[in-house]
Design a protein around this motif. Structure first.
Motif, PDB file in Angstrom:
ATOM      1  N   VAL A 173      54.749 -29.007 -21.368  1.00  0.00           N
ATOM      2  CA  VAL A 173      54.702 -28.554 -19.972  1.00  0.00           C
ATOM      3  C   VAL A 173      53.860 -29.501 -19.118  1.00  0.00           C
ATOM      4  CG1 VAL A 173      53.915 -26.689 -18.451  1.00  0.00           C
ATOM      5  CG2 VAL A 173      55.292 -26.155 -20.452  1.00  0.00           C
ATOM      6  N   PRO A 174      52.657 -29.884 -19.520  1.00  0.00           N
ATOM      7  CA  PRO A 174      51.909 -30.841 -18.685  1.00  0.00           C
ATOM      8  C   PRO A 174      52.643 -32.183 -18.522  1.00  0.00           C
ATOM      9  CG  PRO A 174      50.434 -29.802 -20.241  1.00  0.00           C
ATOM     10  CD  PRO A 174      51.823 -29.390 -20.600  1.00  0.00           C
ATOM     11  N   LEU A 175      53.313 -32.644 -19.587  1.00  0.00           N
ATOM     12  CA  LEU A 175      54.073 -33.892 -19.470  1.00  0.00           C
ATOM     13  C   LEU A 175      55.222 -33.746 -18.474  1.00  0.00           C
ATOM     14  CD1 LEU A 175      54.257 -35.224 -23.142  1.00  0.00           C
ATOM     15  CD2 LEU A 175      52.919 -36.124 -21.243  1.00  0.00           C
ATOM     16  N   LEU A 176      55.908 -32.612 -18.498  1.00  0.00           N
ATOM     17  CA  LEU A 176      56.997 -32.378 -17.546  1.00  0.00           C
ATOM     18  C   LEU A 176      56.481 -32.321 -16.116  1.00  0.00           C
ATOM     19  CD1 LEU A 176      59.117 -29.740 -19.509  1.00  0.00           C
ATOM     20  CD2 LEU A 176      59.714 -32.124 -19.029  1.00  0.00           C
ATOM     21  N   ILE A 177      55.350 -31.677 -15.904  1.00  0.00           N
ATOM     22  CA  ILE A 177      54.756 -31.604 -14.563  1.00  0.00           C
ATOM     23  C   ILE A 177      54.377 -33.005 -14.081  1.00  0.00           C
ATOM     24  CG2 ILE A 177      52.768 -30.775 -13.251  1.00  0.00           C
ATOM     25  CD1 ILE A 177      52.907 -28.215 -14.971  1.00  0.00           C
ATOM     26  N   LEU A 178      53.783 -33.785 -14.956  1.00  0.00           N
ATOM     27  CA  LEU A 178      53.392 -35.143 -14.614  1.00  0.00           C
ATOM     28  C   LEU A 178      54.628 -35.988 -14.281  1.00  0.00           C
ATOM     29  CD1 LEU A 178      50.997 -37.093 -14.381  1.00  0.00           C
ATOM     30  CD2 LEU A 178      51.358 -37.669 -16.777  1.00  0.00           C
ATOM     31  N   GLY A 179      55.684 -35.861 -15.082  1.00  0.00           N
ATOM     32  CA  GLY A 179      56.921 -36.590 -14.817  1.00  0.00           C
ATOM     33  C   GLY A 179      57.548 -36.164 -13.509  1.00  0.00           C
ATOM     34  N   LEU A 180      57.539 -34.865 -13.221  1.00  0.00           N
ATOM     35  CA  LEU A 180      58.079 -34.356 -11.963  1.00  0.00           C
ATOM     36  C   LEU A 180      57.282 -34.897 -10.781  1.00  0.00           C
ATOM     37  CD1 LEU A 180      60.143 -32.491 -10.595  1.00  0.00           C
ATOM     38  CD2 LEU A 180      58.486 -30.638 -10.856  1.00  0.00           C
ATOM     39  N   ALA A 181      55.964 -34.940 -10.911  1.00  0.00           N
ATOM     40  CA  ALA A 181      55.124 -35.461  -9.826  1.00  0.00           C
ATOM     41  C   ALA A 181      55.442 -36.925  -9.560  1.00  0.00           C
ATOM     42  CB  ALA A 181      53.649 -35.290 -10.188  1.00  0.00           C
ATOM     43  N   PHE A 182      55.622 -37.738 -10.603  1.00  0.00           N
ATOM     44  CA  PHE A 182      55.973 -39.145 -10.409  1.00  0.00           C
ATOM     45  C   PHE A 182      57.353 -39.271  -9.772  1.00  0.00           C
ATOM     46  CE2 PHE A 182      52.705 -40.287 -13.677  1.00  0.00           C
ATOM     47  CZ  PHE A 182      51.989 -41.179 -12.875  1.00  0.00           C
ATOM     48  N   ALA A 183      58.302 -38.433 -10.198  1.00  0.00           N
ATOM     49  CA  ALA A 183      59.652 -38.493  -9.632  1.00  0.00           C
ATOM     50  C   ALA A 183      59.635 -38.135  -8.148  1.00  0.00           C
ATOM     51  CB  ALA A 183      60.579 -37.569 -10.397  1.00  0.00           C
TER      52      ALA A 183
END
Length: 134
Positions: A116-126
């Motif tokens: 979940v934290p990795l997905l949030i981080l990826g979403l923020a970069f996107a």
């Protein structure tokens, strides 16, 4: 001590568990401590909590004085029939299913805590990448 000690059954002794009628089992001997209830330094609740069982450990854990042990003699009324005393209960831990990390909900939670934290981080970069003005 009583001149003719009587052998008491555990069930009989266990019935004497009131302030006005209190018997204790200590080291295989039975004591009628009813007259001592009001005078006991720890109060009558301590004596009442030791009824209906072998109170030897309770008595020894407190560390009674030699004079207290001598005083017990006048309350002695007989011995306990050891065959009537219930066996001590042995703690048996409940059976648990063997731990299988691949099939437990805890395993899924651990994976989600990582993903979940990795997905949030990826979403923020996107979002930053696509909304960035050039």
């Amino acid at each position: 001590m009583a001149s003719d000690p009587k052998v008491h059954a555990f069930e009989e002794v266990a019935k004497h568990n009131q302030t006005k009628d209190c018997w204790l089992i200590i080291s295989g001997k039975v004591y009628d401590v009813t007259p001592f209830m009001e005078d006991h330094p720890g109060g009558d609740e301590v004596l009442l909590s030791a009824t209906g069982k072998d109170a030897t450990n309770d008595f020894e854990d407190v560390g009674h004085s030699d004079s207290a042990r001598e005083m017990m003699e006048k309350y002695y009324i007989g011995t306990i029939d050891a065959s009537t005393v219930p066996q001590k209960r042995v703690y048996v831990p409940p059976q648990q299913a063997p731990y299988n990390p691949d099939k437990t909900p805890e395993f899924v939670i651990k994976i989600l805590q990582f993903l979940v934290p990795l997905l949030i981080l990826g979403l923020a970069f996107a979002v930053r990448h696509y909304t960035k003005k050039e």
